[in-house]
Scaffold this motif. Structure first.
Motif, short mmCIF file in Angstrom:
data_model
loop_
_atom_site.label_atom_id
_atom_site.label_comp_id
_atom_site.label_asym_id
_atom_site.label_seq_id
_atom_site.Cartn_x
_atom_site.Cartn_y
_atom_site.Cartn_z
N GLU A 33 11.97 0.23 1.10
CA GLU A 33 10.55 0.07 1.33
C GLU A 33 9.77 0.59 0.14
O GLU A 33 10.19 1.55 -0.51
N ILE A 34 8.62 -0.05 -0.10
CA ILE A 34 7.75 0.35 -1.19
C ILE A 34 6.31 0.31 -0.68
O ILE A 34 5.92 -0.62 0.02
N ASP A 35 5.55 1.34 -1.00
CA ASP A 35 4.17 1.44 -0.57
C ASP A 35 3.26 0.71 -1.56
O ASP A 35 3.59 0.56 -2.74
N TYR A 36 2.10 0.30 -1.08
CA TYR A 36 1.10 -0.35 -1.93
C TYR A 36 0.78 0.57 -3.11
O TYR A 36 0.55 1.76 -2.95
N GLY A 37 0.80 0.00 -4.31
CA GLY A 37 0.49 0.75 -5.52
C GLY A 37 1.62 1.60 -6.06
O GLY A 37 1.51 2.16 -7.14
N GLU A 38 2.72 1.67 -5.34
CA GLU A 38 3.84 2.52 -5.74
C GLU A 38 4.74 1.81 -6.74
O GLU A 38 4.92 0.60 -6.68
N THR A 39 5.31 2.57 -7.65
CA THR A 39 6.30 2.08 -8.60
C THR A 39 7.60 2.84 -8.35
O THR A 39 7.60 4.07 -8.33
N LEU A 40 8.68 2.10 -8.14
CA LEU A 40 10.00 2.70 -7.92
C LEU A 40 10.95 2.20 -9.01
O LEU A 40 10.86 1.05 -9.43
#
Length: 138
Positions: A33-40
């Motif tokens: 999962e990735i949140d809005y605006g997040e960079t992984l």
């Protein structure tokens, strides 16, 4: 007293600068999962993925009657290449689109779900969104 004040100031700034992700480090071939605006960054690589934007046209707002289930679109960035991916409700007949997937650079991305599943209003803040994805190298 002077040293206590300095210590409190240092602690305040060190805490405010340490922003950590609530999501684990993503791995290829595994859901994440990735949140809005997040960079992984993918485990063991320098390959980064970012959830740049969300457009939610799903019929999932309380007290609204809909003619169709709607869809959602996310804009992803992988290594500075961007692509939009659509998500359709799996319980509807979208047989023409077996899997909501797209290709960015050398990667296939499958868009599995978008939360929140149920919005309170049509103007859900984008910061509340989180996408579930799987990424496969070509």
């Amino acid at each position: 007293m002077k040293y206590i004040t300095i210590l409190l100031v240092v602690l305040f700034f060190s805490c405010s600068e340490s922003v950590t992700s609530t999501n684990p480090i993503p791995e290829f071939h595994k859901e994440f999962e990735i949140d809005y605006g997040e960079t992984l960054t993918f485990e063991g690589t320098e390959i980064a993925i970012r959830l740049v934007d969300v457009t939610d046209f799903r019929c999932n707002v309380a007290d609204i009657d809909c003619v169709w289930s709607g869809d959602a679109t996310i804009l992803l960035d992988i290594d500075n290449q961007q692509e939009e991916i659509n998500l359709y409700y799996p319980d509807q007949d979208y047989s023409w689109q077996k899997k909501p997937a797209s290709f960015i650079s050398d990667y296939q991305i499958e868009f599995l779900s978008l939360s929140p599943e149920r919005r309170k209003t049509n103007d859900e803040p984008k910061r509340n969104y989180r996408a579930k994805l799987i990424v496969f190298p070509k």
